[in-house]
Scaffold this active site. Sequence first.
Site, PDB file in Angstrom:
ATOM      1  N   LYS A 160       1.148  -4.652  -3.240  1.00  0.00           N
ATOM      2  CA  LYS A 160      -0.307  -5.372  -3.242  1.00  0.00           C
ATOM      3  C   LYS A 160      -1.134  -4.493  -2.036  1.00  0.00           C
ATOM      4  CE  LYS A 160       0.840  -9.179  -5.996  1.00  0.00           C
ATOM      5  NZ  LYS A 160       2.217  -9.476  -5.730  1.00  0.00           N
TER       6      LYS A 160
ATOM      7  N   ASP B 140       4.112 -14.047  12.633  1.00  0.00           N
ATOM      8  CA  ASP B 140       4.336 -15.264  11.679  1.00  0.00           C
ATOM      9  C   ASP B 140       2.913 -15.709  11.010  1.00  0.00           C
ATOM     10  OD1 ASP B 140       4.549 -17.696  10.364  1.00  0.00           O
ATOM     11  OD2 ASP B 140       5.937 -18.183  12.046  1.00  0.00           O
TER      12      ASP B 140
ATOM     13  N   PRO C  51       6.978  -6.362   0.029  1.00  0.00           N
ATOM     14  CA  PRO C  51       7.439  -5.131   0.834  1.00  0.00           C
ATOM     15  C   PRO C  51       6.443  -3.938   0.681  1.00  0.00           C
ATOM     16  CG  PRO C  51       8.047  -5.314  -1.562  1.00  0.00           C
ATOM     17  CD  PRO C  51       7.577  -6.926  -1.225  1.00  0.00           C
TER      18      PRO C  51
ATOM     19  N   ALA D  44       2.726  -9.570   3.540  1.00  0.00           N
ATOM     20  CA  ALA D  44       2.326  -8.317   2.689  1.00  0.00           C
ATOM     21  C   ALA D  44       3.791  -7.625   2.068  1.00  0.00           C
ATOM     22  CB  ALA D  44       1.526  -7.289   3.275  1.00  0.00           C
TER      23      ALA D  44
ATOM     24  N   CYS E  25       4.028 -15.571  -7.744  1.00  0.00           N
ATOM     25  CA  CYS E  25       4.763 -14.864  -8.872  1.00  0.00           C
ATOM     26  C   CYS E  25       5.537 -15.932  -9.469  1.00  0.00           C
ATOM     27  CB  CYS E  25       5.593 -13.637  -8.725  1.00  0.00           C
ATOM     28  SG  CYS E  25       6.012 -12.587 -10.102  1.00  0.00           S
TER      29      CYS E  25
ATOM     30  N   ASP F  46      -0.292 -13.627  -0.572  1.00  0.00           N
ATOM     31  CA  ASP F  46       0.650 -13.457  -1.740  1.00  0.00           C
ATOM     32  C   ASP F  46       2.140 -14.164  -1.168  1.00  0.00           C
ATOM     33  OD1 ASP F  46       2.351 -12.465  -3.942  1.00  0.00           O
ATOM     34  OD2 ASP F  46       2.423 -10.366  -2.899  1.00  0.00           O
TER      35      ASP F  46
END
Length: 502
Positions: free
Chosen positions: A314, A362, A311, A309, A433, A380
């Site tokens: 989202k 992890d 920083p 997650a 991204c 993500d």
Amino acid sequence: MSENPSGGYRDAKGRQRPESRRHGAGKRTATRPADRRRGGDPARKVAWQVIRAVADGAYANLELPKALRTAELHGRDAGFATELTYGAIRMRGLYDAIIEFAAGRPVSQIDPPVLDTLRIGAHQILNMRVPAHAAASETVALAREVNGAGASGFVNAVLRRITERTREEWIAEVTAGRDRIDALAVEHSHPAWVVRALRGALRAGGITDDAELDTALVKLLEADNAPPAVSLVARPGLATVAELVEAGAEASTLSPVGATLPGGDPADIPAVRQTRAAVQDEGSQLVALALAAADATGTDAEEWLDLCAGPGGKAALLATLAAQQDSVLFVNEVSEHRTDLIRRTLSAAIDSGIEVMVGTGDGRELGAEEPDTYDKVLVDAPCTGLGALRRRPEARWRRTPADVTTLTRLQGELLGSALDAAKPGGLVAYVTCSPHVAETAEIVRAAVEDRDDVTVEDARPLFRDAAGEQVADLGDGPTVQLWPHVHNTDAMFFALLRKKIR
């Protein structure tokens, strides 16, 4: 005595002065005494300091705000420093090629701090509304302050040479004799391997005609080099788009929870300072909204997981969306430091009473530790970031093709773990991204081929704009690819995988 950019000064007989054989070593400059200033102006100095910090590993988007505050720059001065910083970093591939011609030597033979000063000067001359003589003289003043008197003469000579041609003339000069990809790489200041990867991603997205492909590629490269607008998100239940508009933003037509700030510092908006709203690309908003809108197991009080997650942008949006559906978000991050960042990002949500479970671990192991647990899982995934080059200009110079190999291995492991952690009937959203095919479609394809309990669903109907209509031009499906030159977002990739019920 005459100027010689490739080697200092020579006398009438062509003999070189000993002290000027290496730039930065001489005592004289080519600036007339009447034009000399003791130092550069604060905005240019801030830009130079940030660019030097980026060269040492810093991130421009984190370093620049601190430097602006320290220098007490606001308004137009802050805007000038921002454009100079991002532009010089973003376009350094083109500028370095031009500087080599103007200096008569490879940039590898120019001291890095001096080279950064030259890039700042080149950006003003070639890409900003600064008169050429002012750009040169002000940059020479900066060089005198930060590089030394001797180096300022070298900087003056090189910049004066650059002013002798237009940007278009220089592009023609430095791209002559190169093949199509290399010429585009220099002109649009992207590493050639990135240009090839982006072209491959556009082709994989359904553009098969070569002429159409080249046109789209140029538009994408241009979009990467265009300064992006500041996009804001109003976290549902904590802030509203109307509140952001009242504070000076403009409502987004793309994201139902988004707004665009035409100017100023986002931190001046109370909702942003209080983390009820935040700076977040509209593409990032759309992928979180899509997962929240998808039908998972249909159970009451679902449990959602953000697997990696940090920083936390989202995660903060998902947490508020989950709360509106009487669901709970679990947040995982491998790093303690980044976990702390997530907690700060989530502070307004937590303070408002929204239940969010935050932990460190992890993500590759979580599926084995908590199998068949979550209704929805967001992956993500860490990636090359080639989809966010307009916002993170230094990324294009830091990444290498070798990074793709390392990252794709990690991405595959994280997606496998997420599928293990999902309940039968549950959903996994795989997001990057980056549009690089190796990080997107190939990762999803490998996951489906390796397992017999996964299907890929058409994600396009989940992408809805502020008017409730399906976002256009999402690709042929079932996955979604957003583009800077099409949607004015980062190049976010989204795939929705469902775990079968046996």
